[in-house]
Design an enzyme around this catalytic site. Structure first.
Site, PDB file in Angstrom:
ATOM      1  CE  LYS A 149      -3.520   2.522   2.531  1.00 27.39           C
ATOM      2  NZ  LYS A 149      -4.558   2.473   3.550  1.00 27.39           N
TER       3      LYS A 149
ATOM      4  CE  LYS B 296      -5.892   1.876  -0.611  1.00 27.96           C
ATOM      5  NZ  LYS B 296      -6.235   2.040   0.752  1.00 27.96           N
TER       6      LYS B 296
HETATM    7  C1  PBG Z   1      -7.544   3.439   5.511  1.00 33.89           C
HETATM    8  C2  PBG Z   1      -7.766   3.306   4.059  1.00 33.89           C
HETATM    9  C3  PBG Z   1      -7.607   4.241   3.042  1.00 33.89           C
HETATM   10  C4  PBG Z   1      -8.056   3.644   1.872  1.00 33.89           C
HETATM   11  C5  PBG Z   1      -8.447   2.349   2.194  1.00 33.89           C
HETATM   12  N1  PBG Z   1      -8.247   2.155   3.550  1.00 33.89           N
HETATM   13  C6  PBG Z   1      -7.155   5.657   3.104  1.00 33.89           C
HETATM   14  C7  PBG Z   1      -5.758   5.990   3.418  1.00 33.89           C
HETATM   15  O1  PBG Z   1      -4.886   5.140   3.628  1.00 33.89           O
HETATM   16  O2  PBG Z   1      -5.535   7.200   3.518  1.00 33.89           O
HETATM   17  C8  PBG Z   1      -8.117   4.286   0.524  1.00 33.89           C
HETATM   18  C9  PBG Z   1      -9.115   3.704  -0.421  1.00 33.89           C
HETATM   19  C10 PBG Z   1      -9.422   4.529  -1.610  1.00 33.89           C
HETATM   20  O3  PBG Z   1      -8.804   5.584  -1.871  1.00 33.89           O
HETATM   21  O4  PBG Z   1     -10.338   4.131  -2.343  1.00 33.89           O
HETATM   22  N2  PBG Z   1      -6.237   3.516   5.921  1.00 33.89           N
END
Ligand code: PBG
Length: 309
Positions: free
Chosen positions: A180, A233
């Site tokens: 991520k 992601k």
């Molecule tokens: C929580 C989380 C996020 C997303 C999924 N889980 C936001 C972030 O990390 O700031 C993003 C999902 C998306 O942008 O569709 N940590």
């Protein structure tokens, strides 16, 4: 001779469950940054999930938008919290539908970071682990099939696995947000979930978009700690890592086609710059071709409908 197939059964629909949406018209609140996506009340979540299940969509993934936030994010492990109530309602109404829950603190903390803070304002990795374990166990008690930790603390998959097993949920799986990245493409989501960090950014715990080998190492660590599936992601600029993570881990791989990637297509389609249906099906097929076994997408319902006609 077609090499890659896209079907509704490969798609996962993210949903925002909101405490405040209960008093909105039809239990739905519009999200200014994500046209056609809404924050949903418990009743609306079940309604929406029923139509997704009818379309053959594989699973839903739940994000909570609580009424109250605090420094620790205690709403996240409240057995009567908004996600926990939504999971029970979904499992009662649609027992066959796979329910995945996002495990993180950022939607529940008043400072918007994904963990608890030390006195100097930095996120305390190890203190956060214990809380994440409690969040996951609470989701499992509500009936979640898979929990998906998205916080990016080091060691959280191992802690969550141990906590789930100790709480009697050895059959609940972990979909780890392994690779991520600290991305600009989460902007619309943070508006939807009210989780924009009050100060600083997430670069101390999310990955640098320049680092592919590090992402593969993170995925390998999550596998060692007990992940059942791993995620890359965002999706669009990370096809190389979908392929590499799949190759290196041998586990099922999920690609998260995130909020900013959704918003980009929506904006261009609304402006008449591109054809939404063709663009979305091309993106989803491309992610499958890169190696994604499942794709998490805000276009899941649309795509399932288009694939059926
Ligand atoms: C929580 C989380 C996020 C997303 C999924 N889980 C936001 C972030 O990390 O700031 C993003 C999902 C998306 O942008 O569709 N940590």
């Amino acid at each position: 001779m077609r090499e890659t197939e896209l079907s509704a059964g490969r798609l996962v629909a993210p949903m925002f469950v909101s405490e405040a949406a209960a008093s909105a018209p039809q239990g739905r609140e519009a999200i200014s940054t994500m046209p056609s996506v809404q924050r949903l009340s418990l009743t609306a979540v079940v309604e929406e999930a029923r139509s997704l299940a009818d379309l053959g969509v594989a699973a839903v993934m739940l994000f909570g938008v609580p009424g109250d936030k605090d420094a620790e994010g205690s709403g996240a492990w409240d057995d009567d919290g908004v996600v926990q109530l939504a999971v029970s309602a979904l499992k009662a109404a649609l027992p066959e539908l796979v329910v995945i829950t996002d495990v993180c603190l950022c939607e529940y903390t008043d400072h918007g970071h994904c963990g608890v803070l030390r006195a100097d304002g930095a996120v305390d990795n190890d203190a956060t682990l214990e809380l994440l374990g409690q969040v996951a166990a609470s989701h499992a008690r509500a009936g979640a099939d898979l929990v998906a930790p998205s916080d990016m603390m080091d060691g959280r998959v191992g802690t969550i696995r141990a906590e789930l097993d100790a709480d009697g949920h050895s059959d609940v799986g972990i979909l780890a947000y392994s690779a991520k990245f600290a991305s600009a493409f989460y902007g619309p989501f943070r508006e939807a979930a009210g989780s924009t960090p009050a100060f600083g950014d997430r670069r101390s715990y999310q990955l640098d978009p320049a680092n592919g080998r590090e992402a593969v190492r993170e995925a390998a660590l999550d596998v060692e700690e007990g992940a059942d599936m791993v995620m890359v992601k965002p999706a669009l600029a990370y096809g190389d890592l979908i392929a590499a993570v799949k190759h290196r881990t041998g586990l099922p791989v999920a690609a998260y086609n995130v909020s900013g990637e959704y918003a980009m297509v929506k904006a261009a389609a609304t402006a008449g710059y591109l054809d939404e249906r063709q663009a979305v099906l091309e993106i989803l097929t491309g992610l499958r071709r890169a190696g994604a076994d499942i794709v998490i997408s805000y276009h899941a319902a649309d795509a399932a409908r288009w694939l059926a006609t």
